[in-house]
Scaffold this motif. Structure first.
Motif, PDB file in Angstrom:
ATOM      1  N   GLU A  32     -34.816  -5.419 -40.907  1.00  0.00           N
ATOM      2  CA  GLU A  32     -35.212  -4.878 -42.204  1.00  0.00           C
ATOM      3  C   GLU A  32     -35.882  -3.535 -41.982  1.00  0.00           C
ATOM      4  O   GLU A  32     -36.768  -3.399 -41.154  1.00  0.00           O
ATOM      5  CB  GLU A  32     -36.192  -5.816 -42.909  1.00  0.00           C
ATOM      6  CG  GLU A  32     -35.514  -6.923 -43.664  1.00  0.00           C
ATOM      7  CD  GLU A  32     -36.475  -7.645 -44.587  1.00  0.00           C
ATOM      8  OE1 GLU A  32     -36.997  -7.012 -45.530  1.00  0.00           O
ATOM      9  OE2 GLU A  32     -36.687  -8.831 -44.331  1.00  0.00           O
ATOM     10  N   LEU A  33     -35.412  -2.541 -42.719  1.00  0.00           N
ATOM     11  CA  LEU A  33     -35.968  -1.196 -42.609  1.00  0.00           C
ATOM     12  C   LEU A  33     -35.598  -0.430 -43.874  1.00  0.00           C
ATOM     13  O   LEU A  33     -34.475  -0.549 -44.368  1.00  0.00           O
ATOM     14  CB  LEU A  33     -35.385  -0.495 -41.372  1.00  0.00           C
ATOM     15  CG  LEU A  33     -36.088   0.747 -40.860  1.00  0.00           C
ATOM     16  CD1 LEU A  33     -37.527   0.453 -40.440  1.00  0.00           C
ATOM     17  CD2 LEU A  33     -35.327   1.325 -39.677  1.00  0.00           C
ATOM     18  N   TYR A  34     -36.501   0.340 -44.385  1.00  0.00           N
ATOM     19  CA  TYR A  34     -36.253   1.169 -45.570  1.00  0.00           C
ATOM     20  C   TYR A  34     -35.796   0.357 -46.784  1.00  0.00           C
ATOM     21  O   TYR A  34     -35.005   0.814 -47.596  1.00  0.00           O
ATOM     22  CB  TYR A  34     -35.236   2.273 -45.279  1.00  0.00           C
ATOM     23  CG  TYR A  34     -35.532   3.086 -44.051  1.00  0.00           C
ATOM     24  CD1 TYR A  34     -36.710   3.826 -43.952  1.00  0.00           C
ATOM     25  CD2 TYR A  34     -34.645   3.105 -42.989  1.00  0.00           C
ATOM     26  CE1 TYR A  34     -36.992   4.570 -42.820  1.00  0.00           C
ATOM     27  CE2 TYR A  34     -34.918   3.852 -41.856  1.00  0.00           C
ATOM     28  CZ  TYR A  34     -36.089   4.579 -41.773  1.00  0.00           C
ATOM     29  OH  TYR A  34     -36.362   5.311 -40.652  1.00  0.00           O
ATOM     30  N   LEU A  49     -26.051   1.206 -34.106  1.00  0.00           N
ATOM     31  CA  LEU A  49     -26.763   0.841 -35.323  1.00  0.00           C
ATOM     32  C   LEU A  49     -25.859   1.071 -36.527  1.00  0.00           C
ATOM     33  O   LEU A  49     -25.306   2.156 -36.702  1.00  0.00           O
ATOM     34  CB  LEU A  49     -28.033   1.680 -35.473  1.00  0.00           C
ATOM     35  CG  LEU A  49     -28.853   1.478 -36.735  1.00  0.00           C
ATOM     36  CD1 LEU A  49     -29.447   0.079 -36.778  1.00  0.00           C
ATOM     37  CD2 LEU A  49     -29.944   2.532 -36.823  1.00  0.00           C
ATOM     38  N   PHE A  50     -25.694   0.040 -37.324  1.00  0.00           N
ATOM     39  CA  PHE A  50     -24.959   0.146 -38.581  1.00  0.00           C
ATOM     40  C   PHE A  50     -25.968   0.260 -39.711  1.00  0.00           C
ATOM     41  O   PHE A  50     -26.807  -0.615 -39.897  1.00  0.00           O
ATOM     42  CB  PHE A  50     -24.068  -1.071 -38.812  1.00  0.00           C
ATOM     43  CG  PHE A  50     -22.832  -1.132 -37.954  1.00  0.00           C
ATOM     44  CD1 PHE A  50     -22.416  -0.056 -37.191  1.00  0.00           C
ATOM     45  CD2 PHE A  50     -22.072  -2.283 -37.913  1.00  0.00           C
ATOM     46  CE1 PHE A  50     -21.272  -0.123 -36.417  1.00  0.00           C
ATOM     47  CE2 PHE A  50     -20.928  -2.364 -37.154  1.00  0.00           C
ATOM     48  CZ  PHE A  50     -20.523  -1.282 -36.395  1.00  0.00           C
ATOM     49  N   CYS A  51     -25.847   1.330 -40.468  1.00  0.00           N
ATOM     50  CA  CYS A  51     -26.727   1.628 -41.590  1.00  0.00           C
ATOM     51  C   CYS A  51     -25.884   1.630 -42.860  1.00  0.00           C
ATOM     52  O   CYS A  51     -24.800   2.217 -42.864  1.00  0.00           O
ATOM     53  CB  CYS A  51     -27.360   3.008 -41.369  1.00  0.00           C
ATOM     54  SG  CYS A  51     -28.351   3.620 -42.736  1.00  0.00           S
ATOM     55  N   PRO A  52     -26.347   0.987 -43.937  1.00  0.00           N
ATOM     56  CA  PRO A  52     -25.569   1.057 -45.177  1.00  0.00           C
ATOM     57  C   PRO A  52     -25.317   2.510 -45.586  1.00  0.00           C
ATOM     58  O   PRO A  52     -26.230   3.342 -45.571  1.00  0.00           O
ATOM     59  CB  PRO A  52     -26.463   0.349 -46.199  1.00  0.00           C
ATOM     60  CG  PRO A  52     -27.325  -0.555 -45.377  1.00  0.00           C
ATOM     61  CD  PRO A  52     -27.569   0.196 -44.096  1.00  0.00           C
ATOM     62  N   ALA A  53     -24.083   2.817 -45.913  1.00  0.00           N
ATOM     63  CA  ALA A  53     -23.713   4.190 -46.260  1.00  0.00           C
ATOM     64  C   ALA A  53     -24.531   4.718 -47.424  1.00  0.00           C
ATOM     65  O   ALA A  53     -24.876   5.901 -47.456  1.00  0.00           O
ATOM     66  CB  ALA A  53     -22.219   4.266 -46.580  1.00  0.00           C
ATOM     67  N   GLU A  54     -24.875   3.837 -48.360  1.00  0.00           N
ATOM     68  CA  GLU A  54     -25.669   4.267 -49.511  1.00  0.00           C
ATOM     69  C   GLU A  54     -27.026   4.805 -49.065  1.00  0.00           C
ATOM     70  O   GLU A  54     -27.507   5.816 -49.578  1.00  0.00           O
ATOM     71  CB  GLU A  54     -25.876   3.109 -50.498  1.00  0.00           C
ATOM     72  CG  GLU A  54     -24.595   2.511 -51.036  1.00  0.00           C
ATOM     73  CD  GLU A  54     -23.938   1.522 -50.057  1.00  0.00           C
ATOM     74  OE1 GLU A  54     -24.632   0.844 -49.265  1.00  0.00           O
ATOM     75  OE2 GLU A  54     -22.695   1.443 -50.081  1.00  0.00           O
ATOM     76  N   LEU A  55     -27.661   4.105 -48.132  1.00  0.00           N
ATOM     77  CA  LEU A  55     -28.958   4.540 -47.618  1.00  0.00           C
ATOM     78  C   LEU A  55     -28.836   5.875 -46.894  1.00  0.00           C
ATOM     79  O   LEU A  55     -29.681   6.756 -47.027  1.00  0.00           O
ATOM     80  CB  LEU A  55     -29.550   3.485 -46.673  1.00  0.00           C
ATOM     81  CG  LEU A  55     -30.883   3.839 -46.029  1.00  0.00           C
ATOM     82  CD1 LEU A  55     -31.977   3.958 -47.078  1.00  0.00           C
ATOM     83  CD2 LEU A  55     -31.260   2.802 -44.991  1.00  0.00           C
TER      84      LEU A  55
END
Length: 117
Positions: A32-34, A49-55
């Motif tokens: 969990e982050l941001y 690291l996979f980050c949601p594209a929206e973020l």
């Protein structure tokens, strides 16, 4: 100098985690982050690291990145990719350095799989 992390903006998180787990044998951990969930995996000493594209503010729908991955068995790697949401970009080709094939991951990013030979 050494590359220690690659962060990818991802649209289809579950499909991408499954694809890279099956293709590369990675184990993703949730973090969990941001105010959202990110997915981390150790890839031979480098963090993926996979980050949601929206973020990430990324609105591209394909080829936000291209990876070239050395594999021990090109036919097996292509079969794994296709079985887990990947798409072929053409046949396996051979040149003086070995064999290679292009595939797309579930988010439509192109990968070059290479088998040295």
């Amino acid at each position: 100098m050494q590359l220690i992390n690659i962060t990818l903006a991802v649209h289809r998180m579950e499909a991408m985690c499954t694809f890279y787990t099956q293709l590369l044998g990675l184990t993703f951990q949730q973090q969990e982050l941001y105010g959202t969930i990110l997915y981390r995996a150790d890839w031979n000493g480098m963090e993926l690291l996979f980050c949601p594209a929206e973020l990430a503010g990324n609105t591209a729908t394909q080829n936000r990145h291209q990876l070239e991955i050395s594999v021990p068995d090109i036919k097996q790697a292509v079969a794994l990719a296709l079985a887990h949401g990947g798409q072929s970009m053409g046949p396996i080709t051979t040149n003086d350095k070995g064999k290679s094939a292009g595939v797309k991951d579930p988010d439509q990013n192109s990968l070059v799989l290479t088998q040295p030979g």
